[in-house]
Design an enzyme around this catalytic site. Structure first.
Site, PDB file in Angstrom:
ATOM      1  N   LYS A  29      39.334  40.404  13.067  1.00 43.13           N
ATOM      2  CA  LYS A  29      38.775  41.646  13.601  1.00 43.13           C
ATOM      3  C   LYS A  29      39.738  42.254  14.613  1.00 43.13           C
ATOM      4  CE  LYS A  29      33.821  40.380  13.561  1.00 43.13           C
ATOM      5  NZ  LYS A  29      33.279  41.445  12.699  1.00 43.13           N
ATOM      6  N   ARG A  46      26.804  35.816   5.506  1.00 40.56           N
ATOM      7  CA  ARG A  46      26.054  35.646   4.255  1.00 40.56           C
ATOM      8  C   ARG A  46      26.390  34.318   3.582  1.00 40.56           C
ATOM      9  NH1 ARG A  46      28.249  41.184   2.005  1.00 40.56           N
ATOM     10  NH2 ARG A  46      28.430  41.486   4.253  1.00 40.56           N
TER      11      ARG A  46
HETATM   12  N1  BES Z   1      29.039  39.700  12.610  1.00 40.09           N
HETATM   13  C1  BES Z   1      29.526  40.736  11.799  1.00 40.09           C
HETATM   14  C2  BES Z   1      28.603  41.933  11.730  1.00 40.09           C
HETATM   15  C3  BES Z   1      28.391  42.720  12.977  1.00 40.09           C
HETATM   16  C4  BES Z   1      29.417  43.462  13.526  1.00 40.09           C
HETATM   17  C5  BES Z   1      27.152  42.761  13.551  1.00 40.09           C
HETATM   18  C6  BES Z   1      29.187  44.197  14.653  1.00 40.09           C
HETATM   19  C7  BES Z   1      26.919  43.500  14.662  1.00 40.09           C
HETATM   20  C8  BES Z   1      27.960  44.219  15.216  1.00 40.09           C
HETATM   21  C9  BES Z   1      29.708  40.251  10.358  1.00 40.09           C
HETATM   22  O1  BES Z   1      30.077  38.926  10.235  1.00 40.09           O
HETATM   23  C10 BES Z   1      30.770  41.098   9.783  1.00 40.09           C
HETATM   24  O2  BES Z   1      31.863  41.044  10.252  1.00 40.09           O
HETATM   25  N2  BES Z   1      30.424  41.880   8.767  1.00 40.09           N
HETATM   26  C11 BES Z   1      31.344  42.746   8.134  1.00 40.09           C
HETATM   27  C12 BES Z   1      31.139  42.617   6.638  1.00 40.09           C
HETATM   28  C13 BES Z   1      32.181  43.301   5.812  1.00 40.09           C
HETATM   29  C14 BES Z   1      33.517  42.620   5.989  1.00 40.09           C
HETATM   30  C15 BES Z   1      31.738  43.278   4.360  1.00 40.09           C
HETATM   31  C16 BES Z   1      31.071  44.175   8.579  1.00 40.09           C
HETATM   32  O3  BES Z   1      29.894  44.536   8.703  1.00 40.09           O
HETATM   33  O4  BES Z   1      32.008  44.890   8.841  1.00 40.09           O
HETATM   34 MN    MN Z   2      32.149  38.613  10.358  1.00 39.30          MN
END
Ligand code: BES
Ligand code: MN
Ligand code: ZN
Length: 461
Positions: A240, A314
């Protein structure tokens, strides 16, 4: 930090609730010294305004709290929390007409305003206490407040002090407090016990992944709660950017919320059989990290192509849900800070949920209304199933294009719940971004109170 009411019979100072429209009529009836004090202090019943009125001896005689107008109140929740923060030490009781749900909200708001995250600095909790208002279920509200405080503490604690091991400790502590049975599967044992995706996501961390499993209650319907316990989410090799990683200590917000709810359920002694599952991992980066392009075989046997290591929630939930599904409980509910897409869709204040059962949706909507815990249904839209089918494996963990990201994540989870007819998934934020009455900036439970309220209807309690 005080999350309980004052004793029922404690001597107390009246706290009079006054809305803007009845302010004039109210002042007319007041003695001259009260009238002039209220005018001098500029109190007009404005929402959130709090004023102590001295008696002739100079002690606090009573207090007033401004309730504003109905339209202003509708723009927030738990307004009475502001009074607790503003009032001097003492015990108070509410005077004013409120409907039962509004009174419960006011009383819960008061309790929650006593919450402080004081692990790393001195306690500055308010000293004002409230006698339980007539007609509210004080024990129930105290159990809810204690559950919410647990949720907030777990989320607020930084990942340095809340890794998979510390989350396990908190889990075990809760279990032993209420005589629940717990088992934990750690590290390499996840492979021999067939939780390959929990292992794959968590194996790069120096802090071993684990699956936490708690059971409580001996009679009644069965409810299984599953919470995402990603103690820190770097994104993995698909790292990230800094701005997105900053808050990722809260990526165990789903686990924190189901544990808070479990605490409330156990404290209330609800007649049900509860199981709580938490896959606890850290999504870290090292030579052993899982990679983009890897294909994992899940507990259920479905293969998953990794197209983004940041779609890790997931994966760990899938193995936990498969386990939950094996014993077909009456209801499975998962809670997870699963997608940024859910935030874009509904913002931080609403908890989106997906459900396979229309009755559950109705009960949750009603529960949300009474408990003042807003939720919003999003669809398990079957035509999007094809988006999570990559071709070379059964499933894709991160469909390209990112359209309908919250829905495709929910559809992914649903593939792992086959035997249990009623499955509900909450994609929560778990965080209050700007301080509001009774909700300081930081960790926040979402959906738990709506669900608690819906349980009698859902499980026939
Ligand atoms: N933990 C994050 C989702 C998240 C981000 C929740 C910011 C609340 C605030 C999750 O693990 C994630 O990174 N999801 C990605 C999925 C994508 C790569 C398909 C997302 O939502 O960007
Ligand atoms: Mn994530
Ligand atoms: Zn995550």
């Amino acid at each position: 930090m005080s999350l309980t009411f004052a004793p029922d019979d404690a001597p107390s100072i009246p706290l009079v609730l006054i809305d803007s429209d009845s302010f004039d009529a109210w002042t007319e009836d007041q003695p001259a010294h009260v009238k002039s004090w209220v005018n001098a202090m500029g109190f007009t019943g404005k929402l959130g305004a709090t004023l102590v009125i001295p008696d002739k001896a100079g002690s606090p005689g009573f207090a007033v709290f401004g309730m504003g107008t109905p339209a202003q109140r509708a723009r927030g929740r738990f307004h009475l929390g502001a009074a607790r923060a503003a009032l001097p030490e003492g015990t108070y009781h509410i005077e004013g007409e409120l409907g039962p749900d509004d009174m419960a909200e006011a009383a819960l708001g008061w309790l929650l305003a006593g919450y402080r995250f004081d692990r790393y600095r001195g306690n500055s909790a308010p000293k004002a206490m409230l006698r339980p208002p007539v007609g509210v279920d004080a024990k129930r509200l105290e159990a809810i407040a204690a559950g919410e405080a647990l949720t907030r503490d777990l989320i607020n604690t930084p990942a340095s002090d809340m890794g998979p091991g510390e989350l396990e400790d908190a889990f075990q502590k809760l279990a032993s407090e209420f005589g629940a049975e717990s088992t934990v599967i750690r590290g390499e044992e996840l492979l021999s016990k067939n939780f390959p995706m929990i292992h794959a996501v968590g194996r790069a961390s120096t802090r071993a992944p684990r699956l936490l499993d708690m059971r409580w209650g001996t009679e009644g319907p069965t409810l299984t709660l599953v919470g995402k316990g990603v103690c820190f989410d770097t994104g993995g090799l698909d790292i990230k950017p800094a701005a997105s990683m900053g808050l990722m200590k809260k990526d165990m917000g789903g686990a924190a919320t189901v544990l808070g709810l479990a605490r409330t359920i156990m404290a209330l002694g609800l007649k049900l059989r509860l199981r709580v599952l938490v896959p606890a991992v850290e999504n870290a980066i090292s030579g052993s990290a899982f990679r983009p392009g890897d294909i994992l075989t899940s507990r259920k046997g479905l293969t998953v192509e990794i197209n983004n290591t940041d779609a890790e929630g997931r994966l760990v939930l899938a193995d936990a849900l498969a386990l939950a599904d094996e014993e077909k409980p009456d209801l499975i509910v998962s809670m997870a800070t699963l997608t940024g897409a859910a935030r874009v869709a509904v913002g931080p204040d609403l908890a989106p949920f997906f459900t396979t059962d229309a009755g559950v949706a109705n009960a949750l909507r009603a529960g949300a209304e009474t408990a003042r815990d807003p939720v919003w249904e999003l669809p398990f839209h079957a035509p999007y199933e094809k988006m999570i089918e990559p071709g070379i494996a059964d499933l894709d963990n991160a469909p390209s294009g990112g359209m309908a990201g919250a829905i495709t994540a929910a559809l992914f989870l649903r593939r792992f719940v086959e035997a249990t007819p009623r499955y509900t998934h909450f994609d929560i934020y778990g965080w209050q971004p700007i301080a509001a009455p009774s909700r300081p900036k930081g960790g926040a439970g979402q959906g738990a109170r709506a669900l608690l309220d819906a349980l009698p209807d859902l499980l026939g309690l």
